[in-house]
Design a protein around this motif. Structure first.
Motif, PDB file in Angstrom:
ATOM      1  N   ILE A 132       0.838  -1.203   0.000  1.00 20.39           N
ATOM      2  CA  ILE A 132       0.000   0.000   0.000  1.00 20.39           C
ATOM      3  C   ILE A 132       0.871   1.250   0.000  1.00 20.39           C
ATOM      4  O   ILE A 132       0.615   2.195  -0.739  1.00 20.39           O
ATOM      5  CB  ILE A 132      -0.961  -0.001   1.210  1.00 20.39           C
ATOM      6  CG1 ILE A 132      -1.965  -1.148   1.059  1.00 20.39           C
ATOM      7  CG2 ILE A 132      -1.681   1.332   1.318  1.00 20.39           C
ATOM      8  CD1 ILE A 132      -2.828  -1.375   2.278  1.00 20.39           C
ATOM      9  N   PHE A 133       1.927   1.241   0.798  1.00 20.40           N
ATOM     10  CA  PHE A 133       2.852   2.374   0.862  1.00 20.40           C
ATOM     11  C   PHE A 133       3.524   2.577  -0.503  1.00 20.40           C
ATOM     12  O   PHE A 133       3.630   3.694  -1.003  1.00 20.40           O
ATOM     13  CB  PHE A 133       3.908   2.144   1.953  1.00 20.40           C
ATOM     14  CG  PHE A 133       4.916   3.226   2.041  1.00 20.40           C
ATOM     15  CD1 PHE A 133       4.585   4.472   2.567  1.00 20.40           C
ATOM     16  CD2 PHE A 133       6.217   3.024   1.591  1.00 20.40           C
ATOM     17  CE1 PHE A 133       5.517   5.483   2.634  1.00 20.40           C
ATOM     18  CE2 PHE A 133       7.164   4.024   1.657  1.00 20.40           C
ATOM     19  CZ  PHE A 133       6.810   5.259   2.184  1.00 20.40           C
ATOM     20  N   TYR A 134       3.962   1.481  -1.126  1.00 16.35           N
ATOM     21  CA  TYR A 134       4.619   1.546  -2.435  1.00 16.35           C
ATOM     22  C   TYR A 134       3.677   2.147  -3.477  1.00 16.35           C
ATOM     23  O   TYR A 134       4.068   3.037  -4.245  1.00 16.35           O
ATOM     24  CB  TYR A 134       5.073   0.145  -2.865  1.00 16.35           C
ATOM     25  CG  TYR A 134       5.576   0.098  -4.281  1.00 16.35           C
ATOM     26  CD1 TYR A 134       6.852   0.559  -4.606  1.00 16.35           C
ATOM     27  CD2 TYR A 134       4.762  -0.399  -5.306  1.00 16.35           C
ATOM     28  CE1 TYR A 134       7.303   0.525  -5.911  1.00 16.35           C
ATOM     29  CE2 TYR A 134       5.209  -0.434  -6.615  1.00 16.35           C
ATOM     30  CZ  TYR A 134       6.482   0.031  -6.913  1.00 16.35           C
ATOM     31  OH  TYR A 134       6.926  -0.006  -8.207  1.00 16.35           O
ATOM     32  N   ARG A 135       2.459   1.676  -3.524  1.00 18.90           N
ATOM     33  CA  ARG A 135       1.482   2.184  -4.499  1.00 18.90           C
ATOM     34  C   ARG A 135       1.182   3.665  -4.271  1.00 18.90           C
ATOM     35  O   ARG A 135       1.047   4.430  -5.219  1.00 18.90           O
ATOM     36  CB  ARG A 135       0.192   1.364  -4.434  1.00 18.90           C
ATOM     37  CG  ARG A 135       0.348   0.007  -5.072  1.00 18.90           C
ATOM     38  CD  ARG A 135      -0.955  -0.734  -5.098  1.00 18.90           C
ATOM     39  NE  ARG A 135      -0.773  -2.038  -5.729  1.00 18.90           N
ATOM     40  CZ  ARG A 135      -1.676  -2.981  -5.735  1.00 18.90           C
ATOM     41  NH1 ARG A 135      -2.847  -2.771  -5.171  1.00 18.90           N
ATOM     42  NH2 ARG A 135      -1.429  -4.131  -6.312  1.00 18.90           N
ATOM     43  N   SER A 136       1.103   4.043  -3.009  1.00 19.53           N
ATOM     44  CA  SER A 136       0.864   5.448  -2.674  1.00 19.53           C
ATOM     45  C   SER A 136       2.028   6.327  -3.145  1.00 19.53           C
ATOM     46  O   SER A 136       1.822   7.396  -3.721  1.00 19.53           O
ATOM     47  CB  SER A 136       0.661   5.594  -1.163  1.00 19.53           C
ATOM     48  OG  SER A 136       0.557   6.941  -0.815  1.00 19.53           O
ATOM     49  N   GLU A 137       3.246   5.869  -2.910  1.00 19.19           N
ATOM     50  CA  GLU A 137       4.436   6.610  -3.333  1.00 19.19           C
ATOM     51  C   GLU A 137       4.515   6.683  -4.857  1.00 19.19           C
ATOM     52  O   GLU A 137       4.872   7.723  -5.418  1.00 19.19           O
ATOM     53  CB  GLU A 137       5.712   5.974  -2.764  1.00 19.19           C
ATOM     54  CG  GLU A 137       5.897   6.197  -1.285  1.00 19.19           C
ATOM     55  CD  GLU A 137       6.097   7.668  -0.953  1.00 19.19           C
ATOM     56  OE1 GLU A 137       6.937   8.324  -1.601  1.00 19.19           O
ATOM     57  OE2 GLU A 137       5.411   8.154  -0.039  1.00 19.19           O
TER      58      GLU A 137
ATOM     59  N   LYS B  80       2.012   6.536  -6.970  1.00 17.84           N
ATOM     60  CA  LYS B  80       0.959   7.451  -7.414  1.00 17.84           C
ATOM     61  C   LYS B  80       1.396   8.899  -7.216  1.00 17.84           C
ATOM     62  O   LYS B  80       1.199   9.742  -8.089  1.00 17.84           O
ATOM     63  CB  LYS B  80      -0.333   7.174  -6.639  1.00 17.84           C
ATOM     64  CG  LYS B  80      -1.503   8.007  -7.087  1.00 17.84           C
ATOM     65  CD  LYS B  80      -2.761   7.648  -6.312  1.00 17.84           C
ATOM     66  CE  LYS B  80      -3.918   8.501  -6.741  1.00 17.84           C
ATOM     67  NZ  LYS B  80      -5.138   8.197  -6.002  1.00 17.84           N
ATOM     68  N   GLN B  81       2.005   9.203  -6.084  1.00 19.60           N
ATOM     69  CA  GLN B  81       2.501  10.546  -5.794  1.00 19.60           C
ATOM     70  C   GLN B  81       3.591  10.949  -6.797  1.00 19.60           C
ATOM     71  O   GLN B  81       3.593  12.065  -7.305  1.00 19.60           O
ATOM     72  CB  GLN B  81       3.055  10.625  -4.359  1.00 19.60           C
ATOM     73  CG  GLN B  81       3.649  11.964  -3.985  1.00 19.60           C
ATOM     74  CD  GLN B  81       2.625  13.074  -3.944  1.00 19.60           C
ATOM     75  OE1 GLN B  81       1.434  12.854  -3.720  1.00 19.60           O
ATOM     76  NE2 GLN B  81       3.075  14.279  -4.180  1.00 19.60           N
TER      77      GLN B  81
ATOM     78  N   SER C 283       2.077  11.722 -10.156  1.00 19.41           N
ATOM     79  CA  SER C 283       1.387  13.002 -10.088  1.00 19.41           C
ATOM     80  C   SER C 283       2.373  14.167 -10.197  1.00 19.41           C
ATOM     81  O   SER C 283       2.117  15.150 -10.891  1.00 19.41           O
ATOM     82  CB  SER C 283       0.599  13.092  -8.778  1.00 19.41           C
ATOM     83  OG  SER C 283      -0.005  14.344  -8.646  1.00 19.41           O
TER      84      SER C 283
END
Length: 106
Positions: A3-8, A10-11, A14
């Motif tokens: 989840i942390f990897y996917r969030s990073e 995505k950021q 962006s």
């Protein structure tokens, strides 16, 4: 961890998109400036006296005009060419800017 990897990821994507958008809009601002201010001068250059001051020929003027166009889309950004004794009073340094100038003055 995933989840942390996917969030990073995505950021990061962006940020890349935002930077690309800024660069593209900068290019469009340059095109608009050239179309609106430089091209008309070139069309009528035969009618312009050699003693006529053309601010469009000054690089700082061009940078300021382009950034004013860019600010329409990015109002949080600004651009000034701060100088100790500027010709344009808008470029006078604030006190904190003057501190920086003094620090780097040779």
């Amino acid at each position: 961890m995933l989840i942390f990897y996917r969030s990073e990821l995505k950021q990061a994507k962006s940020e890349v998109v935002n930077q690309a958008e800024l660069i593209l809009k900068t290019a469009f601002a340059v095109r608009e400036y050239t179309t609106n201010e430089v091209c008309p001068l070139l069309e009528f250059r035969d009618n312009i006296s050699t003693e006529t001051f053309l601010p469009q020929a000054i690089p700082a003027y061009a940078a300021n005009r382009v950034f004013k166009i860019l600010e329409r889309n990015y109002p949080d950004y600004s651009y000034r060419e701060v100088a100790v004794n500027p010709r344009n009073t808008a470029d006078r340094p604030t006190e904190w800017e003057m501190d920086i100038i003094r620090r780097y003055k040779i």
